[in-house]
Design a protein around this motif. Structure first.
Motif, PDB file in Angstrom:
ATOM      1  N   LEU A 166      40.946  67.435  29.533  1.00  0.00           N
ATOM      2  CA  LEU A 166      40.761  66.770  27.967  1.00  0.00           C
ATOM      3  C   LEU A 166      41.801  67.199  27.400  1.00  0.00           C
ATOM      4  CD1 LEU A 166      36.725  68.220  27.848  1.00  0.00           C
ATOM      5  CD2 LEU A 166      38.002  66.120  28.330  1.00  0.00           C
ATOM      6  N   VAL A 192      34.511  60.623  32.817  1.00  0.00           N
ATOM      7  CA  VAL A 192      34.970  61.127  30.886  1.00  0.00           C
ATOM      8  C   VAL A 192      35.822  59.899  31.121  1.00  0.00           C
ATOM      9  CG1 VAL A 192      36.581  62.856  29.929  1.00  0.00           C
ATOM     10  CG2 VAL A 192      34.540  63.822  31.481  1.00  0.00           C
ATOM     11  N   ASP A 195      34.139  56.621  29.318  1.00  0.00           N
ATOM     12  CA  ASP A 195      33.558  57.182  28.379  1.00  0.00           C
ATOM     13  C   ASP A 195      34.483  57.503  27.104  1.00  0.00           C
ATOM     14  OD1 ASP A 195      30.720  57.781  27.062  1.00  0.00           O
ATOM     15  OD2 ASP A 195      32.021  59.708  26.468  1.00  0.00           O
ATOM     16  N   GLN A 196      35.337  58.154  27.108  1.00  0.00           N
ATOM     17  CA  GLN A 196      36.505  58.872  25.801  1.00  0.00           C
ATOM     18  C   GLN A 196      37.306  56.895  25.439  1.00  0.00           C
ATOM     19  OE1 GLN A 196      36.414  60.471  24.313  1.00  0.00           O
ATOM     20  NE2 GLN A 196      37.720  60.494  22.758  1.00  0.00           N
ATOM     21  N   GLU A 199      36.051  55.233  22.462  1.00  0.00           N
ATOM     22  CA  GLU A 199      36.125  56.550  21.586  1.00  0.00           C
ATOM     23  C   GLU A 199      37.501  56.011  20.743  1.00  0.00           C
ATOM     24  OE1 GLU A 199      35.283  58.947  18.064  1.00  0.00           O
ATOM     25  OE2 GLU A 199      33.210  57.735  19.898  1.00  0.00           O
ATOM     26  N   SER A 200      38.653  56.728  22.046  1.00  0.00           N
ATOM     27  CA  SER A 200      39.459  56.654  21.293  1.00  0.00           C
ATOM     28  C   SER A 200      40.700  54.980  21.287  1.00  0.00           C
ATOM     29  CB  SER A 200      40.134  57.964  22.423  1.00  0.00           C
ATOM     30  OG  SER A 200      39.801  58.674  22.705  1.00  0.00           O
TER      31      SER A 200
END
Length: 278
Positions: A166, A192, A195-196, A199-200
């Motif tokens: 992260l 992850v 999934d991210q 969002e990003s």
């Protein structure tokens, strides 16, 4: 669980077959305990469709597929090494070269030229390239960074596992690319990363030898390679060739700016040859 292998690619299956295959890939550890009726209920298809499915993917019936699952569950690194040693009968280098040739030939059939060109395009304009290479694929991450740094591209290697991943991912944004290697199964780190992405806003590129995985569906660009049969010694020759091909293609795509960096490197080497010999 090691990778599941089917004789027909996911995209060539019927809708009903895709439902069954998707269920198997996501729940391989449960299949040994299920009957065909259970699978039919879980996937929303008929029992007859489930019964026909096994032959379509290369197995006589559910029983033979369960036996296959049991075999790959116990396909340890030691077993794979013994398998390749038994097969080579002392001619290790000849067999390995032959196997690598087969891997490359199969990769040439699997990889999509459109996907490769798309990968080159998005990598070329990315502000930063983040690379995730767990386990043995870490050498591929290092090679990609080495090649792309030479032509002026900023590449950041991400932590192989755990929450340290992260620390890099938090900086990835809409103008960046996250390239990751996904072999055998969908790892928590891959989960992850994907999934991210929503969002990003970064673009994801997956390099994989899997034919069926929800990683494939969730990634923006997929570069498919071959690393050999499930019990074989899994070679990195094919994915390394993809890394080298991306590097060369990117140098050509970036044109003069890439050449200038290479010329600058050559000039610096010449200037500092007495202090930093080759």
């Amino acid at each position: 669980m090691n990778k599941l292998e089917f004789e027909i690619p996911f995209h060539q299956m019927s809708k009903s077959q895709q439902k069954i295959a998707d269920f198997i890939v996501k729940s391989p550890e449960r299949i040994p305990f299920y009957t065909e009726e259970d699978i039919a209920t879980k996937t929303g298809v008929s029992i007859a469709t489930v019964s026909r499915f096994w032959k379509s993917i290369g197995y006589d019936n559910l029983k033979s597929f369960k036996k296959y699952l049991q075999e790959i569950q116990h396909s340890t690194p030691a077993r794979k090494m013994k398998h390749v040693l038994d097969k080579t009968e002392g001619e290790v280098v000849v067999q390995m070269i032959t196997s690598a040739t087969v891997n490359l030939e199969e990769t040439a059939k699997r990889i999509s030229r459109q996907a490769f060109d798309q990968a080159v395009e998005v990598l070329s304009v990315a502000d930063k390239v983040y690379v995730h290479g767990p386990g043995s694929t870490s050498c591929l991450s290092d090679l990609l960074r080495f090649r792309l740094n030479r032509i002026g591209m900023e590449v950041r290697i991400m932590a192989q596992s755990g929450h340290e991943l992260l620390e890099s991912l938090v900086h990835a944004g809409p103008n960046d690319v996250v390239l990751f290697f996904g072999f055998v199964r969908k790892s928590p780190e891959a989960t992850v990363i994907l999934d991210q992405a929503s969002e990003s806003g970064y673009t994801t590129i997956l390099v994989t030898d899997l034919l069926l995985s929800d990683m494939i569906d969730d990634s923006d660009i997929v570069l498919q390679v071959d690393r050999g049969d499930r019990d074989a010694f899994h070679s990195l020759v094919a994915p390394m060739t993809i890394v080298e091909s991306l590097s060369i293609s990117l140098a050509g795509h970036r044109g003069e700016s890439a050449m200038e960096k290479l010329q600058q490197l050559h000039a610096m080497r010449k200037h500092y040859a007495s202090l930093l010999p080759k």
